[in-house]
Motif scaffolding. Structure first.
Motif, mmCIF file in Angstrom:
data_model
loop_
_atom_site.group_PDB
_atom_site.id
_atom_site.type_symbol
_atom_site.label_atom_id
_atom_site.label_comp_id
_atom_site.label_asym_id
_atom_site.label_seq_id
_atom_site.Cartn_x
_atom_site.Cartn_y
_atom_site.Cartn_z
ATOM 1 N N ARG A 140 -2.549 -1.536 -3.264
ATOM 2 C CA ARG A 140 -3.517 -0.517 -2.851
ATOM 3 C C ARG A 140 -2.851 0.846 -2.989
ATOM 4 O O ARG A 140 -1.849 1.110 -2.329
ATOM 5 C CB ARG A 140 -3.967 -0.754 -1.407
ATOM 6 C CG ARG A 140 -5.124 0.135 -0.958
ATOM 7 C CD ARG A 140 -5.509 -0.154 0.482
ATOM 8 N NE ARG A 140 -6.666 0.616 0.891
ATOM 9 C CZ ARG A 140 -7.915 0.170 0.833
ATOM 10 N NH1 ARG A 140 -8.152 -1.068 0.401
ATOM 11 N NH2 ARG A 140 -8.925 0.924 1.218
ATOM 12 N N GLU A 199 -7.996 4.237 -4.535
ATOM 13 C CA GLU A 199 -8.749 4.891 -3.467
ATOM 14 C C GLU A 199 -8.596 6.401 -3.551
ATOM 15 O O GLU A 199 -7.493 6.919 -3.739
ATOM 16 C CB GLU A 199 -8.265 4.396 -2.103
ATOM 17 C CG GLU A 199 -9.066 4.902 -0.928
ATOM 18 C CD GLU A 199 -8.613 4.287 0.376
ATOM 19 O OE1 GLU A 199 -9.176 4.648 1.428
ATOM 20 O OE2 GLU A 199 -7.689 3.450 0.341
ATOM 21 N N THR A 253 -6.517 -1.882 -5.852
ATOM 22 C CA THR A 253 -7.513 -1.015 -5.215
ATOM 23 C C THR A 253 -7.074 0.426 -5.405
ATOM 24 O O THR A 253 -6.003 0.827 -4.947
ATOM 25 C CB THR A 253 -7.661 -1.330 -3.719
ATOM 26 O OG1 THR A 253 -8.089 -2.684 -3.559
ATOM 27 C CG2 THR A 253 -8.693 -0.417 -3.085
ATOM 28 N N SER A 297 0.850 -1.190 0.000
ATOM 29 C CA SER A 297 0.000 0.000 0.000
ATOM 30 C C SER A 297 0.888 1.243 0.000
ATOM 31 O O SER A 297 1.887 1.309 0.719
ATOM 32 C CB SER A 297 -0.918 0.010 1.229
ATOM 33 O OG SER A 297 -1.726 1.172 1.249
#
Length: 451
Positions: A146, A173, A171, A119
């Protein structure tokens, strides 16, 4: 005067060593004046060399390096001959310690079995992120990425020789500073093994969403993505398109998740979606007309359906004529291929759930094997009677019930929730509190890896 027995005069003199005594073979005998506890010292005389013990000088052995393809085949063989993924991970971890040449290929196969998540919010600057991914083969070991939208520029600094070749899940975001989605097309083109794509808290325009589908090549061939999720997102259309101008996109057994996503009808009108088999919709941002339109277009091909968060107030605030037609059209939707169904049955979400559950009594649903009910009520005779009647007509059905406020360990009859169902079908009921048993996401994504 008599001499005492312990007198030194009566003490026996040291014995003279014989020819076979140990003193004669290299040891120095202590003088009589020395104590018997005196250490014996070895004569530092080197023994003569014998010709039989002399070894010839050894020849230097040059190591032979095998091709990496052989190590990868060995790692695949070790992994494939184990019964479970856990056993495969243990065998690969042990085999990776054989030597330095084995470590890289075996760890590559090891991380392929075990998800490795990375991430961008764990890095303060992009320099540390790019240095980590540019070192060795670490980028090829990452399977779950992420990334926040304001960190997309970090990917531009990566070397093209270190792509995410084994990436399975991405992902994207949004944050308070940047919610507008910009498609990173080079990233999606490199990830040929991508299975899951999630969008969280983003504003997505149709132009960028179309560019995303182009990068997956879903407009020209069947994409390998199995799950496409939009969580708290909002679709924005710049130019209105006619139905004939809708973009056809193709998937294989796709799970589409629309969780509290505004303007979801844009997804239906601007794109012809092929290969949708699982649909999960969560209100109240997903409107009732959109939900009904999705079901009429794709309902006959769905194997998994989840309808959560559609409150009764959404139907009560609508016009009386719309509410009546909505109930009629929802009851006539073709859902005979369903294998799993999820509904929410609370004090505020009973009307739409009643319609869906009553369809299980009036229609056959031959493939239905699991039913998930999310409830928060203490004791509801209506739900108890519905589930008992459905279970009596479908002997293979397993019912999962999750409740946040219910203690399932109450043994007194008449006080616990679903008392009638528990007495009649105890072996076919899976109980949980707050998702301890299972969640709707787990049942909907069953069989799809890396979710």
């Amino acid at each position: 005067m008599r001499t005492p027995p312990h007198s030194p005069a009566l003490r026996r003199s040291p014995r003279k060593p014989s020819l076979r005594h140990r003193y004669t073979s290299g040891w120095i005998r202590a003088s009589p004046a020395q104590s018997r506890k005196t250490k014996k010292t070895r004569i530092s005389t080197s023994p003569p060399l014998r010709s039989s013990r002399v070894k010839p000088p050894s020849r230097s052995v040059k190591p032979v390096s095998l091709p990496c393809e052989i190590f990868f085949k060995i790692a695949h063989f070790v992994s494939a001959n184990e019964n479970t993924p856990t056993d495969s991970q243990k065998a690969l971890a042990v085999a990776s310690q054989v030597c330095r040449d084995w470590r890289g290929p075996f760890q590559h196969d090891l991380f392929r079995l075990h998800p490795t998540c990375l991430s961008t919010d764990t890095f303060i600057t992009g320099r540390g992120f790019t240095q980590l991914l540019s070192s060795g083969h670490f980028a090829s070991l990452v399977t779950i990425l992420r990334i926040q939208m304001h960190h997309l520029t970090w990917l531009d600094a990566l070397d093209y020789r270190n792509p995410f070749s084994n990436l399975r899940s991405i992902t994207l975001e949004g944050t308070n500073s940047l919610r507008l989605f910009t498609c990173p097309s080079p990233l999606f083109r490199k990830c040929i093994s991508l299975i899951v794509v999630k969008f969280v808290d983003l504003v997505i325009t149709t132009a960028e969403l179309t560019q995303f589908f182009y990068s997956l090549e879903a407009n020209t061939k069947t994409s390998g993505v199995r799950k496409l999720a939009f969580d708290r997102c909002e679709f924005d259309r710049e130019v209105f398109l006619e139905p004939a101008q809708a973009l056809p996109i193709s998937f294989a057994n796709l799970l589409l998740v629309l969780k509290e996503t505004r303007n979801s009808e844009i997804f239906l009108t601007d794109y012809h979606l092929y290969g949708l088999s699982r649909l999960s919709m969560t209100g109240p941002r997903v409107s009732l007309p959109t939900m009904l339109q999705f079901l009429h277009v794709h309902g006959s091909r769905l194997t998994h359906l989840s309808l959560l968060g559609f409150y009764d107030s959404m139907l009560e605030l609508a016009m009386e004529e719309f509410a009546r037609r909505f109930v009629q059209r929802l009851a006539s939707v073709d859902l005979n291929l369903l294998e799993h169904l999820s509904v929410q049955y609370t004090l505020r979400t009973t009307k739409i759930s009643d319609i869906v559950l009553e369809k299980l009594l009036t229609e056959s649903f031959p493939n239905l094997i699991s039913l998930f009910v999310n409830t928060q009520t203490w004791k509801d005779g209506r739900l108890d009677n519905l589930l008992s009647e459905i279970a009596s007509r479908k002997p293979k059905l397993i019912v999962h019930v999750n409740s946040r406020f219910t203690n399932w360990y109450i043994t007194e009859p008449g006080l616990r929730m679903l008392d009638g169902f528990i007495q009649r079908f105890p072996s076919r009921l899976r109980l949980g509190q707050g998702g301890e048993d299972c969640s709707d996401d787990e049942l909907m994504a069953k069989g799809i890896p890396w979710c």
